[in-house]
Write an enzyme that holds these catalytic residues in place. Sequence first.
Site, PDB file in Angstrom:
ATOM      1  N   LYS A  22      15.181 -60.016   0.661  1.00 15.70           N
ATOM      2  CA  LYS A  22      14.093 -60.716   1.016  1.00 15.70           C
ATOM      3  C   LYS A  22      13.034 -60.558  -0.163  1.00 15.70           C
ATOM      4  O   LYS A  22      12.518 -61.291  -0.674  1.00 15.70           O
ATOM      5  CB  LYS A  22      13.231 -60.062   2.476  1.00 15.70           C
ATOM      6  CG  LYS A  22      11.962 -60.507   2.354  1.00 15.70           C
ATOM      7  CD  LYS A  22      11.284 -59.951   3.615  1.00 15.70           C
ATOM      8  CE  LYS A  22      10.629 -58.494   3.375  1.00 15.70           C
ATOM      9  NZ  LYS A  22       9.379 -58.488   2.786  1.00 15.70           N
ATOM     10  N   ASN A  23      12.765 -59.219  -0.556  1.00 17.12           N
ATOM     11  CA  ASN A  23      12.020 -58.856  -1.651  1.00 17.12           C
ATOM     12  C   ASN A  23      12.215 -59.385  -2.873  1.00 17.12           C
ATOM     13  O   ASN A  23      11.603 -59.299  -3.840  1.00 17.12           O
ATOM     14  CB  ASN A  23      11.959 -57.321  -1.884  1.00 17.12           C
ATOM     15  CG  ASN A  23      10.947 -56.776  -0.521  1.00 17.12           C
ATOM     16  OD1 ASN A  23      10.565 -57.696   0.411  1.00 17.12           O
ATOM     17  ND2 ASN A  23      10.969 -55.450  -0.241  1.00 17.12           N
ATOM     18  N   ARG A  93       1.309 -61.343   2.378  1.00 12.40           N
ATOM     19  CA  ARG A  93       0.815 -60.712   1.134  1.00 12.40           C
ATOM     20  C   ARG A  93       1.349 -60.982  -0.131  1.00 12.40           C
ATOM     21  O   ARG A  93       1.196 -61.168  -1.385  1.00 12.40           O
ATOM     22  CB  ARG A  93       0.613 -59.293   1.344  1.00 12.40           C
ATOM     23  CG  ARG A  93      -0.397 -58.993   2.298  1.00 12.40           C
ATOM     24  CD  ARG A  93      -0.461 -57.548   2.307  1.00 12.40           C
ATOM     25  NE  ARG A  93      -0.707 -56.884   0.881  1.00 12.40           N
ATOM     26  CZ  ARG A  93      -1.619 -56.752   0.337  1.00 12.40           C
ATOM     27  NH1 ARG A  93      -2.816 -57.059   0.863  1.00 12.40           N
ATOM     28  NH2 ARG A  93      -1.540 -56.315  -1.057  1.00 12.40           N
ATOM     29  N   CYS A 117      -4.020 -55.088   6.049  1.00 13.32           N
ATOM     30  CA  CYS A 117      -2.867 -55.664   6.706  1.00 13.32           C
ATOM     31  C   CYS A 117      -2.216 -54.397   7.608  1.00 13.32           C
ATOM     32  O   CYS A 117      -2.725 -53.250   7.540  1.00 13.32           O
ATOM     33  CB  CYS A 117      -1.808 -56.271   6.378  1.00 13.32           C
ATOM     34  SG  CYS A 117      -0.720 -55.120   5.473  1.00 13.32           S
ATOM     35  N   ARG A 122      -3.167 -51.704   1.181  1.00 16.63           N
ATOM     36  CA  ARG A 122      -2.320 -52.655   0.339  1.00 16.63           C
ATOM     37  C   ARG A 122      -3.358 -53.376  -1.018  1.00 16.63           C
ATOM     38  O   ARG A 122      -3.232 -54.258  -0.786  1.00 16.63           O
ATOM     39  CB  ARG A 122      -1.454 -53.528   1.015  1.00 16.63           C
ATOM     40  CG  ARG A 122      -0.523 -52.772   1.633  1.00 16.63           C
ATOM     41  CD  ARG A 122       0.678 -53.438   2.230  1.00 16.63           C
ATOM     42  NE  ARG A 122       1.648 -53.875   1.298  1.00 16.63           N
ATOM     43  CZ  ARG A 122       2.850 -54.213   1.661  1.00 16.63           C
ATOM     44  NH1 ARG A 122       3.363 -54.482   3.037  1.00 16.63           N
ATOM     45  NH2 ARG A 122       4.024 -54.643   0.854  1.00 16.63           N
ATOM     46  N   ASP A 310      11.123 -48.465   3.015  1.00 15.28           N
ATOM     47  CA  ASP A 310      11.478 -49.617   3.985  1.00 15.28           C
ATOM     48  C   ASP A 310      12.629 -48.965   4.924  1.00 15.28           C
ATOM     49  O   ASP A 310      13.184 -49.981   5.699  1.00 15.28           O
ATOM     50  CB  ASP A 310      11.947 -50.876   3.105  1.00 15.28           C
ATOM     51  CG  ASP A 310      10.845 -51.656   2.476  1.00 15.28           C
ATOM     52  OD1 ASP A 310       9.677 -51.396   2.974  1.00 15.28           O
ATOM     53  OD2 ASP A 310      10.931 -52.518   1.612  1.00 15.28           O
ATOM     54  N   ILE A 332       4.055 -43.855   0.284  1.00 18.16           N
ATOM     55  CA  ILE A 332       3.903 -45.169  -0.087  1.00 18.16           C
ATOM     56  C   ILE A 332       2.880 -46.077   0.685  1.00 18.16           C
ATOM     57  O   ILE A 332       1.814 -46.359  -0.149  1.00 18.16           O
ATOM     58  CB  ILE A 332       5.222 -45.897  -0.100  1.00 18.16           C
ATOM     59  CG1 ILE A 332       6.375 -45.223  -0.839  1.00 18.16           C
ATOM     60  CG2 ILE A 332       4.853 -47.442  -1.068  1.00 18.16           C
ATOM     61  CD1 ILE A 332       6.179 -44.769  -2.231  1.00 18.16           C
ATOM     62  N   ARG A 402      10.758 -61.891   9.930  1.00 20.16           N
ATOM     63  CA  ARG A 402      10.125 -62.246   8.867  1.00 20.16           C
ATOM     64  C   ARG A 402      11.203 -61.900   7.682  1.00 20.16           C
ATOM     65  O   ARG A 402      11.150 -62.238   6.396  1.00 20.16           O
ATOM     66  CB  ARG A 402       8.865 -61.133   8.267  1.00 20.16           C
ATOM     67  CG  ARG A 402       7.597 -61.564   9.127  1.00 20.16           C
ATOM     68  CD  ARG A 402       6.420 -60.711   8.651  1.00 20.16           C
ATOM     69  NE  ARG A 402       6.858 -60.493   7.150  1.00 20.16           N
ATOM     70  CZ  ARG A 402       6.463 -59.232   6.723  1.00 20.16           C
ATOM     71  NH1 ARG A 402       5.903 -58.170   7.242  1.00 20.16           N
ATOM     72  NH2 ARG A 402       6.817 -58.840   5.442  1.00 20.16           N
TER      73      ARG A 402
HETATM   74  C1  UD1 Z   1       7.131 -54.004  -2.055  1.00 20.40           C
HETATM   75  C2  UD1 Z   1       7.810 -54.533  -1.098  1.00 20.40           C
HETATM   76  C3  UD1 Z   1       7.878 -53.465   0.179  1.00 20.40           C
HETATM   77  C4  UD1 Z   1       8.172 -52.171  -0.079  1.00 20.40           C
HETATM   78  C5  UD1 Z   1       7.034 -51.738  -1.287  1.00 20.40           C
HETATM   79  C6  UD1 Z   1       7.637 -50.248  -1.975  1.00 20.40           C
HETATM   80  C7  UD1 Z   1       7.978 -57.039  -1.495  1.00 20.40           C
HETATM   81  C8  UD1 Z   1       7.359 -58.424  -0.901  1.00 20.40           C
HETATM   82  N1  UD1 Z   1       7.590 -55.704  -0.757  1.00 20.40           N
HETATM   83  O1  UD1 Z   1       5.546 -54.161  -1.560  1.00 20.40           O
HETATM   84  O2  UD1 Z   1       8.920 -54.116   1.272  1.00 20.40           O
HETATM   85  O3  UD1 Z   1       7.833 -51.346   0.929  1.00 20.40           O
HETATM   86  O4  UD1 Z   1       7.438 -52.632  -2.475  1.00 20.40           O
HETATM   87  O5  UD1 Z   1       8.768 -50.351  -2.114  1.00 20.40           O
HETATM   88  O6  UD1 Z   1       8.672 -56.810  -2.318  1.00 20.40           O
HETATM   89  N2  UD1 Z   1      -0.983 -50.272  -4.424  1.00 20.40           N
HETATM   90  C9  UD1 Z   1      -2.250 -50.147  -5.036  1.00 20.40           C
HETATM   91  N3  UD1 Z   1      -2.854 -50.853  -5.925  1.00 20.40           N
HETATM   92  C10 UD1 Z   1      -1.943 -52.064  -6.302  1.00 20.40           C
HETATM   93  C11 UD1 Z   1      -0.747 -52.293  -5.691  1.00 20.40           C
HETATM   94  C12 UD1 Z   1      -0.337 -51.183  -5.007  1.00 20.40           C
HETATM   95  O7  UD1 Z   1      -2.990 -49.194  -4.566  1.00 20.40           O
HETATM   96  O8  UD1 Z   1      -2.596 -52.924  -7.341  1.00 20.40           O
HETATM   97  C13 UD1 Z   1      -0.466 -49.331  -3.590  1.00 20.40           C
HETATM   98  C14 UD1 Z   1       0.016 -50.058  -2.121  1.00 20.40           C
HETATM   99  O9  UD1 Z   1      -1.285 -49.938  -1.472  1.00 20.40           O
HETATM  100  C15 UD1 Z   1       1.101 -49.088  -1.549  1.00 20.40           C
HETATM  101  C16 UD1 Z   1       1.675 -48.548  -3.009  1.00 20.40           C
HETATM  102  O10 UD1 Z   1       0.852 -48.647  -4.016  1.00 20.40           O
HETATM  103  O11 UD1 Z   1       0.282 -47.963  -0.977  1.00 20.40           O
HETATM  104  C17 UD1 Z   1       2.885 -49.296  -3.359  1.00 20.40           C
HETATM  105  O12 UD1 Z   1       2.885 -50.664  -3.546  1.00 20.40           O
HETATM  106  P1  UD1 Z   1       3.739 -51.560  -4.258  1.00 20.40           P
HETATM  107  O13 UD1 Z   1       4.897 -50.789  -4.670  1.00 20.40           O
HETATM  108  O14 UD1 Z   1       3.128 -52.445  -5.044  1.00 20.40           O
HETATM  109  O15 UD1 Z   1       4.382 -52.615  -2.871  1.00 20.40           O
HETATM  110  P2  UD1 Z   1       4.307 -53.932  -2.590  1.00 20.40           P
HETATM  111  O16 UD1 Z   1       4.699 -54.506  -3.956  1.00 20.40           O
HETATM  112  O17 UD1 Z   1       3.362 -54.429  -1.999  1.00 20.40           O
END
Ligand code: UD1
Length: 429
Positions: A22-23, A93, A117, A122, A310, A332, A402
Amino acid sequence: MDIIRVEGGHPLEGTVRVSGAKNSALKLMAATLLAPGTTTLTNVPDISDVHVMGKVLKRMGARIEVVDKHTLAIDTSGVDSWEAPYELVAKMRASTAVMGPLLGRFGKAKIAMPGGCNLGARKIDMHILGLEALGVEFDTSHGYIHADASKGLTGTNVTLEFASVGATENLIMAAVRAAGTTVIDNAAREPEIVDLACMLNEMGAQIQGAGTPVVTVEGVNELHPVTHRVVGDRIEAGTFLVAGALVAGPAGVTVTGFSPQHLGMVIRKMEAMGVRIETLPDGSGLTAHRAEHIAPVDIQTLPFPGFPTDMQAQAMTLSALAEGNSIITENIFENRFMFASELVRMGADIHIEGHHAMIHGVRGYSGAPVTSPDLRGGAALVLAGLIAEGTTDVSAIHHIDRGYENFVEKLVGLDACVERTTVPDPDLD
Ligand code: UD1
């Protein structure tokens, strides 16, 4: 109201092939925006998040031909809108992944601000800071982020505060069209990022270091469409391996269609819990055997190659049956323990303290009506139902849809006693 009904205690046996990740698929779909023409993606999972990303792209003017269930031909030559609308971003998202490619190709993007969410705040501040460094100007109004790079994107050095998956991806997808060299330090290293960089390089990009903490992107003038196969879903694979560890018959549960190297830390922790895992002779998959005695374990979630958030809920399902006390630390996402209170309703003994879960192993679960709090938590509740005494009804299964293609059918293929059924919605009575 659709639910998944699980009759516990039936041993699982056989082989299950996982779908594409998915990701990865979501980001590869977004990346097709960078190459005008028709890019064909194969091994695309047939899940609702992919359908949402399809809608996002179509709204922008892309044409999508569903060649077969798992093959999408995405023609982005007619894209004439740069907006990811609120109702779709609110649903998923990951729609924000179109920001980088839109900026790369058109120099502009209008993205609905993702609200809170059920996985916590996030934020996307790191995406924005990184893109600003490349020359993008941001303005927010009426719930939308307006990103403007009409003066051009210029390569630069960006150090991410945290190895964010989404920020790394958005930056790579913008930087491929920037003038000069972009170096992303403290980049996320997830296998899905490597898959994205591979496809972009096939399209003509020049990306080095994907899968390491330093990614270097040499900007190019154009990218061309390609055909690319989505990498197998390591998280779906891990989910079925936990099912095997919980309730496999003598032959174990074999999982194929993914790369076992992508599950290194998960395998290590499962083995520490006493699960016997064998690699198939040709390396194409793994077999998990039932753990008769589950050892307690300490797990903390971390960016790849650490233990994936995950897989946290699925691992908790296993550790809550251990002979002793385990601790799981979630680093995370702030809100990923919601599933634990549902597991407690099935008999688990879990105490949450901030981002730590203290788990006192119990002898077994008792089937109960439970509600999926999110995607992985929902799948983990189904896993708990497989070993529980009696019947478990898991509701809110749209979360599971999803990210898991044919979850019920795949479990039935392993001899599980599971069905998807419709029950009256109590709120409507
Ligand atoms: C992606 C995956 C999700 C997985 C996660 C971590 C997808 C669609 N989703 O989510 O399944 O659990 O990686 O492996 O690929 N953060 C900030 N500011 C930012 C960006 C992130 O504070 O600009 C924080 C987020 O709130 C979270 C953490 O960093 O607490 C990790 O986020 P991130 O690695 O970006 O995860 P996603 O890309 O949202």
